[in-house]
Design a protein around this motif. Structure first.
Motif, PDB file in Angstrom:
ATOM      1  N   SER A 254      47.949  92.180 -27.319  1.00 63.08           N
ATOM      2  CA  SER A 254      48.861  91.132 -27.801  1.00 63.08           C
ATOM      3  C   SER A 254      50.326  91.511 -27.632  1.00 63.08           C
ATOM      4  O   SER A 254      51.207  90.664 -27.798  1.00 63.08           O
ATOM      5  CB  SER A 254      48.579  90.843 -29.277  1.00 63.08           C
ATOM      6  N   ASP A 255      50.611  92.763 -27.294  1.00 63.74           N
ATOM      7  CA  ASP A 255      52.003  93.207 -27.176  1.00 63.74           C
ATOM      8  C   ASP A 255      52.622  92.889 -25.821  1.00 63.74           C
ATOM      9  O   ASP A 255      53.834  93.056 -25.649  1.00 63.74           O
ATOM     10  CB  ASP A 255      52.098  94.718 -27.415  1.00 63.74           C
ATOM     11  N   ILE A 256      51.810  92.456 -24.863  1.00 67.21           N
ATOM     12  CA  ILE A 256      52.335  92.231 -23.525  1.00 67.21           C
ATOM     13  C   ILE A 256      51.993  90.828 -23.042  1.00 67.21           C
ATOM     14  O   ILE A 256      51.123  90.151 -23.589  1.00 67.21           O
ATOM     15  CB  ILE A 256      51.797  93.268 -22.513  1.00 67.21           C
ATOM     16  N   VAL A 257      52.737  90.393 -22.001  1.00 66.17           N
ATOM     17  CA  VAL A 257      52.473  89.091 -21.379  1.00 66.17           C
ATOM     18  C   VAL A 257      52.180  89.308 -19.904  1.00 66.17           C
ATOM     19  O   VAL A 257      52.627  90.283 -19.287  1.00 66.17           O
ATOM     20  CB  VAL A 257      53.669  88.135 -21.552  1.00 66.17           C
ATOM     21  N   TRP A 258      51.411  88.362 -19.344  1.00 69.71           N
ATOM     22  CA  TRP A 258      51.049  88.394 -17.933  1.00 69.71           C
ATOM     23  C   TRP A 258      51.639  87.142 -17.274  1.00 69.71           C
ATOM     24  O   TRP A 258      51.279  86.026 -17.623  1.00 69.71           O
ATOM     25  CB  TRP A 258      49.534  88.406 -17.762  1.00 69.71           C
ATOM     26  N   ILE A 259      52.536  87.351 -16.330  1.00 74.74           N
ATOM     27  CA  ILE A 259      53.209  86.230 -15.670  1.00 74.74           C
ATOM     28  C   ILE A 259      52.834  86.230 -14.186  1.00 74.74           C
ATOM     29  O   ILE A 259      53.047  87.237 -13.497  1.00 74.74           O
ATOM     30  CB  ILE A 259      54.739  86.344 -15.819  1.00 74.74           C
ATOM     31  N   PRO A 260      52.273  85.142 -13.685  1.00 75.87           N
ATOM     32  CA  PRO A 260      51.874  85.096 -12.266  1.00 75.87           C
ATOM     33  C   PRO A 260      53.068  85.311 -11.337  1.00 75.87           C
ATOM     34  O   PRO A 260      54.140  84.763 -11.573  1.00 75.87           O
ATOM     35  CB  PRO A 260      51.302  83.693 -12.096  1.00 75.87           C
ATOM     36  N   LEU A 261      52.864  86.104 -10.302  1.00 72.47           N
ATOM     37  CA  LEU A 261      53.908  86.264  -9.297  1.00 72.47           C
ATOM     38  C   LEU A 261      53.917  85.041  -8.385  1.00 72.47           C
ATOM     39  O   LEU A 261      52.872  84.568  -7.946  1.00 72.47           O
ATOM     40  CB  LEU A 261      53.665  87.524  -8.455  1.00 72.47           C
ATOM     41  N   SER A 262      55.095  84.543  -8.087  1.00 76.20           N
ATOM     42  CA  SER A 262      55.224  83.353  -7.239  1.00 76.20           C
ATOM     43  C   SER A 262      55.289  83.703  -5.753  1.00 76.20           C
ATOM     44  O   SER A 262      55.224  82.812  -4.904  1.00 76.20           O
ATOM     45  CB  SER A 262      56.482  82.572  -7.629  1.00 76.20           C
ATOM     46  N   ASP A 263      55.410  84.980  -5.426  1.00 71.90           N
ATOM     47  CA  ASP A 263      55.503  85.407  -4.028  1.00 71.90           C
ATOM     48  C   ASP A 263      54.239  85.015  -3.260  1.00 71.90           C
ATOM     49  O   ASP A 263      53.114  85.192  -3.750  1.00 71.90           O
ATOM     50  CB  ASP A 263      55.718  86.915  -3.949  1.00 71.90           C
ATOM     51  N   LYS A 264      54.407  84.520  -2.038  1.00 68.80           N
ATOM     52  CA  LYS A 264      53.300  83.956  -1.261  1.00 68.80           C
ATOM     53  C   LYS A 264      52.174  84.967  -1.030  1.00 68.80           C
ATOM     54  O   LYS A 264      50.999  84.619  -1.102  1.00 68.80           O
ATOM     55  CB  LYS A 264      53.838  83.466   0.092  1.00 68.80           C
ATOM     56  N   ASP A 265      52.519  86.190  -0.734  1.00 67.50           N
ATOM     57  CA  ASP A 265      51.503  87.189  -0.390  1.00 67.50           C
ATOM     58  C   ASP A 265      51.115  88.081  -1.569  1.00 67.50           C
ATOM     59  O   ASP A 265      50.556  89.174  -1.362  1.00 67.50           O
ATOM     60  CB  ASP A 265      52.015  88.071   0.753  1.00 67.50           C
ATOM     61  N   ALA A 266      51.377  87.626  -2.777  1.00 69.97           N
ATOM     62  CA  ALA A 266      51.086  88.449  -3.959  1.00 69.97           C
ATOM     63  C   ALA A 266      49.611  88.329  -4.357  1.00 69.97           C
ATOM     64  O   ALA A 266      49.253  87.856  -5.427  1.00 69.97           O
ATOM     65  CB  ALA A 266      51.984  88.043  -5.109  1.00 69.97           C
ATOM     66  N   VAL A 267      48.736  88.751  -3.445  1.00 68.74           N
ATOM     67  CA  VAL A 267      47.291  88.774  -3.690  1.00 68.74           C
ATOM     68  C   VAL A 267      46.738  90.078  -3.124  1.00 68.74           C
ATOM     69  O   VAL A 267      47.362  90.719  -2.269  1.00 68.74           O
ATOM     70  CB  VAL A 267      46.571  87.574  -3.035  1.00 68.74           C
ATOM     71  N   ILE A 268      45.560  90.445  -3.594  1.00 70.33           N
ATOM     72  CA  ILE A 268      44.910  91.650  -3.105  1.00 70.33           C
ATOM     73  C   ILE A 268      43.414  91.401  -3.000  1.00 70.33           C
ATOM     74  O   ILE A 268      42.845  90.626  -3.773  1.00 70.33           O
ATOM     75  CB  ILE A 268      45.197  92.863  -4.029  1.00 70.33           C
ATOM     76  N   ASP A 269      42.790  92.028  -2.013  1.00 65.52           N
ATOM     77  CA  ASP A 269      41.370  91.804  -1.754  1.00 65.52           C
ATOM     78  C   ASP A 269      40.480  92.644  -2.653  1.00 65.52           C
ATOM     79  O   ASP A 269      40.801  93.781  -3.003  1.00 65.52           O
ATOM     80  CB  ASP A 269      41.020  92.150  -0.303  1.00 65.52           C
ATOM     81  N   MET A 270      39.352  92.056  -3.007  1.00 69.74           N
ATOM     82  CA  MET A 270      38.239  92.772  -3.618  1.00 69.74           C
ATOM     83  C   MET A 270      37.131  92.759  -2.577  1.00 69.74           C
ATOM     84  O   MET A 270      36.821  91.706  -2.007  1.00 69.74           O
ATOM     85  CB  MET A 270      37.784  92.050  -4.893  1.00 69.74           C
ATOM     86  N   VAL A 271      36.541  93.926  -2.275  1.00 68.04           N
ATOM     87  CA  VAL A 271      35.542  93.998  -1.213  1.00 68.04           C
ATOM     88  C   VAL A 271      34.295  94.727  -1.695  1.00 68.04           C
ATOM     89  O   VAL A 271      34.304  95.421  -2.723  1.00 68.04           O
ATOM     90  CB  VAL A 271      36.097  94.715   0.041  1.00 68.04           C
ATOM     91  N   LEU A 272      33.237  94.560  -0.928  1.00 69.64           N
ATOM     92  CA  LEU A 272      32.022  95.334  -1.098  1.00 69.64           C
ATOM     93  C   LEU A 272      31.998  96.341   0.044  1.00 69.64           C
ATOM     94  O   LEU A 272      32.129  95.963   1.208  1.00 69.64           O
ATOM     95  CB  LEU A 272      30.794  94.414  -1.022  1.00 69.64           C
ATOM     96  N   ALA A 273      31.849  97.626  -0.279  1.00 65.84           N
ATOM     97  CA  ALA A 273      31.943  98.663   0.750  1.00 65.84           C
ATOM     98  C   ALA A 273      30.733  99.585   0.704  1.00 65.84           C
ATOM     99  O   ALA A 273      30.135  99.805  -0.351  1.00 65.84           O
ATOM    100  CB  ALA A 273      33.229  99.477   0.556  1.00 65.84           C
TER     101      ALA A 273
END
Length: 299
Positions: A254-273
């Motif tokens: 409850s002490d922190i906030v999460w704000i979405p990044l508006s940058d176009k490439d601000a994503v990361i992949d999740m993969v099965l390896a």
């Protein structure tokens, strides 16, 4: 003594005659008689009383029949298990994962795999992505839900994409920017950053650095954490702001906030390896199930 001797012996005992056994086994009667005599010579006892037209087991033969059936049952079971293992229905599978990268897809896949393949023993091992890549190559885990493979491991491992996760800025609730609905990473250029340690989360670390570079600045790094929960704890302690994938929100407070990044490439992949060099039938069954579920849920 061979399994053939035991099979011939048990069929003769169960049918009550060499002729009946020969017809059932599609073997010449003389061959069966010879094999039984060889078996009796090796054991040093008579297994059948041959005085009457219908052969009967001796006392020693009755005892041997019980044990012979046990041995044959075990041999048949071994063949069946081998065939099931070859089909990917039996065996062991060790799955690597990390908290923050699980999500509902991970848990549903594990439950379904255990239901569909009850003969495969599934073990789950929690470890940071940077450790998973090495574990896959060493064979200590068979498959992992992890981040995109770094170049140094990409030639040795194989991966398939699962989903994209958006990045969030993680700030103290008292931070001046905490009320924003979205935020660009450029707006954080004067902040001190708390990052995932590159040894443990190279994909996240590299992506954050790339986003900062593309926004025209080099981040000032105040501290690093080996796992996302450690990074969040550092933010809570006032050490700086963080950039973390959406999955890490399960570790929030409850002490922190999460704000979405508006940058176009601000994503990361999740993969099965996994390691193609160490691929085995149980792993192939798991991969096929994941692929089917991905199509069903549209990811």
């Amino acid at each position: 003594m061979e399994l053939r001797h035991l099979r011939y012996f048990t069929v003769v005992a169960e049918t009550g005659g060499f002729g009946r056994a020969a017809r059932m086994l599609h073997v010449a009667q003389s061959a069966i008689s010879e094999q039984i005599r060889d078996l009796e010579r090796e054991l040093g006892v008579s297994l059948f009383n041959r005085e009457n037209r219908r052969v009967r087991l001796t006392h020693e033969g009755e005892q041997f029949l019980e044990d012979a059936r046990t041995v044959l049952d075990a041999a048949n079971r071994a063949v069946t298990n081998m065939q099931r293992s070859q089909r990917g229905e039996l065996g062991k599978l060790t799955v690597g994962f990390f908290v923050g990268g699980m999500g509902p897809f991970f848990s549903s896949i594990i439950r379904e795999f255990r239901r569909v393949y009850p003969g495969i023993q599934v073990s789950l091992v929690e470890m940071a992505p940077g450790m998973q890549y090495q574990a896959l190559q060493a064979g200590s885990i068979d498959v992992s839900f992890t981040r995109a493979l770094p170049a140094i491991h990409a030639s040795q491992l194989r991966s398939e994409p699962l989903r994209n996760e958006p990045f969030y800025a993680v700030l103290l609730r008292t931070h001046p920017l905490a009320r924003k609905k979205t935020i660009s990473i450029r707006e954080l250029s004067e902040e001190t950053f708390v990052l995932n340690d590159r040894r443990y989360s190279p994909a996240v670390f590299d992506k954050v650095i790339t986003l900062c570079t593309e926004a025209g600045f080099s981040p000032k790094i105040g501290a690093t954490g080996s796992v996302s929960s450690g990074v969040i704890a550092l933010v809570e302690a006032g050490e700086g702001v963080a950039i973390l994938p959406q999955g890490s929100r399960i570790l929030s407070s409850s002490d922190i906030v999460w704000i979405p990044l508006s940058d176009k490439d601000a994503v990361i992949d999740m993969v099965l390896a996994w390691s193609p060099k160490l691929e085995q039938p149980a792993l192939r069954s798991f991969l096929e199930l994941v692929r089917r579920r991905r199509k069903q849920v549209g990811i």
